[in-house]
Design a protein around this motif. Sequence first.
Motif, PDB file in Angstrom:
ATOM      1  N   ASN A 103       9.377   0.195   8.498  1.00  0.00           N
ATOM      2  CA  ASN A 103       8.789   1.563   8.017  1.00  0.00           C
ATOM      3  C   ASN A 103       9.240   1.860   6.571  1.00  0.00           C
ATOM      4  O   ASN A 103       8.819   2.638   5.898  1.00  0.00           O
ATOM      5  N   VAL A 104      10.466   1.812   6.831  1.00  0.00           N
ATOM      6  CA  VAL A 104      11.401   2.291   5.499  1.00  0.00           C
ATOM      7  C   VAL A 104      10.967   1.592   4.132  1.00  0.00           C
ATOM      8  O   VAL A 104      10.581   2.143   3.144  1.00  0.00           O
ATOM      9  N   SER A 105      10.858   0.382   4.388  1.00  0.00           N
ATOM     10  CA  SER A 105      10.509  -0.530   3.440  1.00  0.00           C
ATOM     11  C   SER A 105       8.964  -0.252   2.819  1.00  0.00           C
ATOM     12  O   SER A 105       8.816  -0.279   1.741  1.00  0.00           O
ATOM     13  N   ASP A 106       8.228   0.068   3.875  1.00  0.00           N
ATOM     14  CA  ASP A 106       6.768   0.281   3.610  1.00  0.00           C
ATOM     15  C   ASP A 106       6.842   1.539   2.570  1.00  0.00           C
ATOM     16  O   ASP A 106       6.240   1.862   1.828  1.00  0.00           O
ATOM     17  N   LEU A 107       7.700   2.635   3.185  1.00  0.00           N
ATOM     18  CA  LEU A 107       7.536   4.059   2.592  1.00  0.00           C
ATOM     19  C   LEU A 107       7.992   3.859   1.155  1.00  0.00           C
ATOM     20  O   LEU A 107       7.615   4.220   0.206  1.00  0.00           O
ATOM     21  N   ALA A 108       9.141   3.116   0.748  1.00  0.00           N
ATOM     22  CA  ALA A 108       9.626   2.689  -0.272  1.00  0.00           C
ATOM     23  C   ALA A 108       8.371   2.000  -1.264  1.00  0.00           C
ATOM     24  O   ALA A 108       8.391   2.330  -2.507  1.00  0.00           O
ATOM     25  N   VAL A 109       8.234   1.065  -0.796  1.00  0.00           N
ATOM     26  CA  VAL A 109       6.917   0.263  -1.528  1.00  0.00           C
ATOM     27  C   VAL A 109       5.840   1.275  -1.841  1.00  0.00           C
ATOM     28  O   VAL A 109       5.098   1.419  -3.011  1.00  0.00           O
ATOM     29  N   THR A 110       5.214   2.166  -0.931  1.00  0.00           N
ATOM     30  CA  THR A 110       4.332   3.151  -1.176  1.00  0.00           C
ATOM     31  C   THR A 110       4.734   3.971  -2.569  1.00  0.00           C
ATOM     32  O   THR A 110       3.849   4.335  -3.418  1.00  0.00           O
ATOM     33  N   PHE A 111       5.869   4.541  -2.378  1.00  0.00           N
ATOM     34  CA  PHE A 111       6.644   5.382  -3.445  1.00  0.00           C
ATOM     35  C   PHE A 111       6.411   4.686  -4.664  1.00  0.00           C
ATOM     36  O   PHE A 111       6.149   5.367  -5.695  1.00  0.00           O
ATOM     37  N   ILE A 112       6.958   3.478  -4.921  1.00  0.00           N
ATOM     38  CA  ILE A 112       7.053   2.874  -6.025  1.00  0.00           C
ATOM     39  C   ILE A 112       5.691   2.486  -6.605  1.00  0.00           C
ATOM     40  O   ILE A 112       5.390   2.820  -7.749  1.00  0.00           O
ATOM     41  N   GLU A 113       4.586   2.205  -5.625  1.00  0.00           N
ATOM     42  CA  GLU A 113       3.193   1.920  -6.150  1.00  0.00           C
ATOM     43  C   GLU A 113       2.650   3.034  -6.837  1.00  0.00           C
ATOM     44  O   GLU A 113       1.997   3.184  -7.921  1.00  0.00           O
ATOM     45  N   ILE A 114       2.878   4.153  -6.173  1.00  0.00           N
ATOM     46  CA  ILE A 114       2.272   5.538  -6.609  1.00  0.00           C
ATOM     47  C   ILE A 114       2.788   6.095  -7.707  1.00  0.00           C
ATOM     48  O   ILE A 114       2.084   6.390  -8.951  1.00  0.00           O
ATOM     49  N   VAL A 115       4.203   6.249  -7.864  1.00  0.00           N
ATOM     50  CA  VAL A 115       4.881   6.334  -9.081  1.00  0.00           C
ATOM     51  C   VAL A 115       4.699   5.388 -10.342  1.00  0.00           C
ATOM     52  O   VAL A 115       4.275   6.058 -11.482  1.00  0.00           O
ATOM     53  N   GLN A 116       4.465   4.175 -10.095  1.00  0.00           N
ATOM     54  CA  GLN A 116       4.196   3.441 -11.448  1.00  0.00           C
ATOM     55  C   GLN A 116       2.822   3.674 -11.605  1.00  0.00           C
ATOM     56  O   GLN A 116       2.751   3.625 -12.771  1.00  0.00           O
ATOM     57  N   GLY A 117       2.052   3.949 -10.818  1.00  0.00           N
ATOM     58  CA  GLY A 117       0.385   4.222 -11.301  1.00  0.00           C
ATOM     59  C   GLY A 117       0.501   5.509 -12.095  1.00  0.00           C
ATOM     60  O   GLY A 117      -0.299   5.554 -12.998  1.00  0.00           O
ATOM     61  N   TYR A 118       1.374   6.494 -11.768  1.00  0.00           N
ATOM     62  CA  TYR A 118       1.432   7.934 -12.530  1.00  0.00           C
ATOM     63  C   TYR A 118       1.895   7.729 -13.910  1.00  0.00           C
ATOM     64  O   TYR A 118       1.506   8.115 -14.783  1.00  0.00           O
ATOM     65  N   MET A 119       3.026   6.898 -13.877  1.00  0.00           N
ATOM     66  CA  MET A 119       3.858   6.661 -15.078  1.00  0.00           C
ATOM     67  C   MET A 119       3.228   5.635 -16.172  1.00  0.00           C
ATOM     68  O   MET A 119       3.117   6.012 -17.105  1.00  0.00           O
ATOM     69  N   ALA A 120       2.243   4.962 -15.594  1.00  0.00           N
ATOM     70  CA  ALA A 120       1.263   4.193 -16.266  1.00  0.00           C
ATOM     71  C   ALA A 120       0.084   5.016 -17.027  1.00  0.00           C
ATOM     72  O   ALA A 120      -0.300   4.858 -18.102  1.00  0.00           O
ATOM     73  N   GLN A 121      -0.160   6.220 -16.370  1.00  0.00           N
ATOM     74  CA  GLN A 121      -1.013   7.063 -16.888  1.00  0.00           C
ATOM     75  C   GLN A 121      -0.319   7.981 -18.001  1.00  0.00           C
ATOM     76  O   GLN A 121      -1.106   8.067 -19.102  1.00  0.00           O
ATOM     77  N   ILE A 122       0.896   8.192 -17.740  1.00  0.00           N
ATOM     78  CA  ILE A 122       1.534   8.783 -18.964  1.00  0.00           C
ATOM     79  C   ILE A 122       1.637   7.923 -20.159  1.00  0.00           C
ATOM     80  O   ILE A 122       1.822   8.456 -21.295  1.00  0.00           O
ATOM     81  N   ARG A 123       2.184   6.493 -19.895  1.00  0.00           N
ATOM     82  CA  ARG A 123       2.393   5.758 -20.831  1.00  0.00           C
ATOM     83  C   ARG A 123       1.171   5.547 -21.767  1.00  0.00           C
ATOM     84  O   ARG A 123       1.164   5.656 -23.096  1.00  0.00           O
TER      85      ARG A 123
END
Length: 523
Positions: free
Chosen positions: A386-406
């Motif tokens: 569950n912890v690993s899944d939470l970390a993966v979800t956080f990473i994917e969402i953040v990367q998506g948003y940061m890609a928008q800023i980029r």
Amino acid sequence: MSRLYGSIEPSVIDEDMLQKAIEEQGPKDEAGRIAKAEGIDFKDVLSLRLDFRNILKIDNLWQLINLTKLQLDNNIIEKMEGLDMLVNLVWLDLSFNNIEIIEGLDSLVNLEDLSLYSNRISQIENMTALKKLQVLSLGNNNLTSLNGLVYLRSFKDLRTLSLAGNPISENEDYKMLVAAHLPDLVYLDFRMLDETTKEIAAEKYQDSIDDIKRNERMLQIKLEKELEKKRELEAHKVAFVEYLNGSFFFESMYTEDVEGRRLAFMPGVADMLEDYKTTCTKICQSIFEFGINHHEKREAEIMIFNECLQEAIDENQQLGVQKIRKIEEKTNELFIEVQTISDNEILVAKIEQYNIDVAQMKEMLMTLEIQLVDQLEDIIKEFERNVSDLAVTFIEIVQGYMAQIRDLENQHNEKLLEIAIHTLEKIGKGVVDEDMPDDVRIMLFVDKDTVINAVGASHDIHLLKIDNREDEMLTKINSWASNLIEKGQKDELERNRKRVREIDAYIDHLIEDVEDLELPEPM
């Protein structure tokens, strides 16, 4: 006013002085002889007198970490220093020295009684940490300002104050001024402040005290707001999204971007920047809100995990307690039988059976522990997933948003380059925008390469900021996951080892009790 006595040389506090003083003030007679022979641990010293020793500098007290009372009066100390490690100090006497500035007290949070009588102090200051201060002696110094009384209002436990011998005490309304400013004071200059004096003082200085109270309330409100902001920031930091709830991140991209700030003077760039800022801020706000919600999910996951662990442990322990009660009943029965049965053969047989029961008890308790280890292992593995899944979800969402800023930055850079080249062409034709500062035009618009390099440098700074912020968030979430998983495994290993030791110790105790039984002499 020097306190050098005759031709005696100034001294410093060294280990020999400390050892000698501790021995002199320590236990006497036989207890003192034993203490001296075995050596006194400085950590055991609670009270120490170092008065009348011509000490010039406070030093080497760091070993006395449990000291509660320190007497350094009647020396020639000029600076309050070397007290940082004495965090347990309750009583400090530095009277009759040559101190000019109150300082070095930030770590003395437990101090209740402070004497600085007869020094050269001209201002009451640097005592904010002394929240527990009850007694303050500042008599016979150089205090002239009433501001000190206002400062002392923040010490809510202050009940005894000495200011006699200062210029301030020569004021004909001195007593009234102190009573008005410090209404909770009980003793002033070793005399009790009666209620009548306090009432008269409060009425006489009501207007000025009301002003002071208003200022205090305003300051308190300001401090509370700052504290609330600090708490909010800490909450944002643990969610890994600090400074993303607003335009902070966008503005940070231009903090070191000298070229970008110059290029902002070009026609049309201001409006374009405002659009860029608005969109970037919206994306940052989305990251922030996601981060806060995700942190709540992480906390909930940890809470559920801890509850499941504790529930499994409690159930297992209850089963163990039931089995232990049975063996304790047999133990009590055996102890009674030893007192009542005189036939040794019967007793030996019963003891042998008891030892068999104890061995079986150990086996049952160890089996329960093995079962618990397996159960907790399943819980921990599920938690890790569950912890690993939470970390993966956080990473994917953040990367998506940061890609928008980029992408937003890339689009802005393309438009900025078009405007810059167009502006260069206009300047080349002699068309000059009057709103553009001369120094910007001279520095940037020399030739095409200079303009392109300026735009590129600005773009590189922005991309680096975006990359670094993204890396920071991803590093933090990965560290959170790995540390949490590692802690879960470590805690379980320690729990298991402790439980096994407890079982072994308990079984050994049962066996030892039986071995110590005195059997009746054979007839």
